[in-house]
Design an enzyme around this catalytic site. Structure first.
Site, PDB file in Angstrom:
ATOM      1  N   HIS A 371      49.795  40.107  37.604  1.00  0.00           N
ATOM      2  CA  HIS A 371      48.614  39.710  36.845  1.00  0.00           C
ATOM      3  C   HIS A 371      47.470  39.254  37.750  1.00  0.00           C
ATOM      4  O   HIS A 371      46.328  39.092  37.293  1.00  0.00           O
ATOM      5  CB  HIS A 371      48.974  38.582  35.864  1.00  0.00           C
ATOM      6  CG  HIS A 371      48.224  38.658  34.568  1.00  0.00           C
ATOM      7  ND1 HIS A 371      46.909  39.050  34.473  1.00  0.00           N
ATOM      8  CD2 HIS A 371      48.616  38.406  33.298  1.00  0.00           C
ATOM      9  CE1 HIS A 371      46.515  39.028  33.221  1.00  0.00           C
ATOM     10  NE2 HIS A 371      47.535  38.638  32.475  1.00  0.00           N
ATOM     11  N   ASP A 375      44.977  43.258  35.076  1.00  0.00           N
ATOM     12  CA  ASP A 375      44.812  42.555  33.811  1.00  0.00           C
ATOM     13  C   ASP A 375      45.493  43.312  32.681  1.00  0.00           C
ATOM     14  O   ASP A 375      45.836  44.492  32.808  1.00  0.00           O
ATOM     15  CB  ASP A 375      43.327  42.373  33.496  1.00  0.00           C
ATOM     16  CG  ASP A 375      42.650  41.402  34.455  1.00  0.00           C
ATOM     17  OD1 ASP A 375      43.351  40.502  34.963  1.00  0.00           O
ATOM     18  OD2 ASP A 375      41.434  41.550  34.686  1.00  0.00           O
TER      19      ASP A 375
END
Length: 401
Positions: A371, A375
């Protein structure tokens, strides 16, 4: 007589003893494997250049052994000098060999190998010119000698080794490949903030295409599974969403977006899960991918993976579908930023675009992402690109241009 751990590869000065393949009192023949060692997640067997009887073992499984250290003692045909080391043969002492094809003399040293490997080859009766070297620049390593030896009367093993599922009431020491796997996974979970994206894909056309193509590929000696198609689809999706084809350079604190596509394919072995890498997968057609996957998988299960086949990956695929299960949450193969888990393909009733119920072959894609770089929206974009490729499998069969 003492036997020392001989050189095991370029730049390698020690190895972990995984297990002994002999015990005190055993009679040993030339070429018989003495021990299994682990270096950089690749295992290899050390063959015996002597004939004799084992009198003592000088190391324990899990112990790090330096090259040149005495590992066992034996009674029999000597192979070591008074210091217990493999004798070093000066290059100038290697005689000229005649090239019978054109009559021109050539140096035997044109074959790249360490003196100790040359000595062991002579003791085993092997012609180094006939041995394929797996080291840098084709250099012959000790493991290459082991793979060349096939004892008389022994048929090569064809069945895949059984996975170790444990025995009740025992304790398992964390060593060898299992220790390496544990350290790698802990590092991955420690450094990477994972999230998993899951989607389902109708792969009815892929199932039909594979069924129609299997006989054609089989006639050319190729075992066609779903994995080559998945690899090809992943490569195309990575080209569409380049950020997913990345690794993290911790020293520079930078993510590196790669323009080459080295796809790791996880393989379950008796010692644990390892990830051989298909280098430049984007340049290989489905048949070439299938051959490479079969080679890498067979070598991994036999514990014969080469170091260069276990490094350099930019994206990893793991499949639980062959065993069972629909959804997984795979751990990213650090320092990569993404991994794909493929579930079992199952036939289910689904609604088509006209609202009619029809049977369809469905599979779940389980994608884990880093992450810090990928995204949620980008992860979904990659999932959509991958699904698009798998829904149009005929295009994956097109020749590379």
């Amino acid at each position: 007589m003492d036997f020392s751990l001989p050189p095991i590869g370029e730049g390698l000065y020690e190895a972990e003893l995984v297990r002994w393949l002999v015990k005190p009192g055993d009679a040993v023949r030339r070429g018989q494997s003495l021990m299994e060692v682990l270096t950089d997640k690749a295992t290899m067997e050390v063959p015996s250049p002597f004939v004799g009887k084992i009198t003592a073992l000088n190391a324990e499984p899990g112990q790090q052994i330096k090259v040149g250290s005495v590992v066992l003692s034996y009674d029999g045909d000597p192979v070591a000098n008074v210091n217990g080391q493999m004798p070093v043969v000066p290059a100038a002492a290697v005689p000229l060999a005649e090239n019978h094809r054109n009559g021109a003399p050539t140096l035997a040293t044109a074959v790249k190998a360490a003196p100790s490997v040359r000595y062991m080859a002579r003791k085993l009766g092997l012609d180094l010119a006939q041995v394929r070297g797996s080291g840098p620049g084709g250099r012959i390593l000790i493991d290459d000698l082991t793979s060349t030896i096939q004892p008389a009367g022994v048929k090569p093993q064809t069945a895949a080794p059984a996975l170790d599922v444990g025995r009740p009431g025992t304790r398992v020491k964390l060593l060898g490949l299992r220790r390496k796997i544990a350290e790698h996974l802990v590092e991955s979970k420690k450094h990477i903030p994972h999230y998993t994206y899951i989607d389902e894909v109708d792969v009815t056309d892929l199932v039909k295409l594979r069924a129609l193509s299997q006989e054609h590929f089989a006639q050319n000696g190729i075992k066609l599974t779903y994995v080559p198609f998945i690899v090809a689809a992943a490569v195309n999706a990575l080209k569409e969403v380049p950020v997913v084809n990345s690794t993290f350079d911790e020293a520079a604190n930078e993510f590196v977006l790669h323009d080459r596509y080295h796809i790791g394919v996880a393989v379950a072995t008796p010692g644990g899960l390892i990830v051989p890498v298909i280098h430049d997968a984007d340049k290989k057609e489905i048949g070439e991918l299938a051959r490479e996957i079969e080679r890498l998988s067979d070598e991994a299960r036999a514990g014969k993976s080469k170091r260069e086949d276990l490094t350099g990956g930019t994206f990893t695929i793991t499949s639980i579908g062959g065993i069972g299960g629909l959804i997984s949450t795979p751990i990213i193969n650090y320092p990569e930023v993404a991994i794909l888990g493929m579930g079992k393909i199952v036939k289910r009733p689904v609604y088509d675009d006209a609202g009619q119920v029809k049977p369809a072959e469905m599979v779940y894609l389980s994608l884990s992402f880093d992450h810090r770089l990928v995204d949620g929206a980008v992860g979904a974009m990659f999932g959509n690109a991958l699904a698009k490729q798998l829904k149009n499998p005929a295009a994956l069969l097109l020749p590379k241009v």
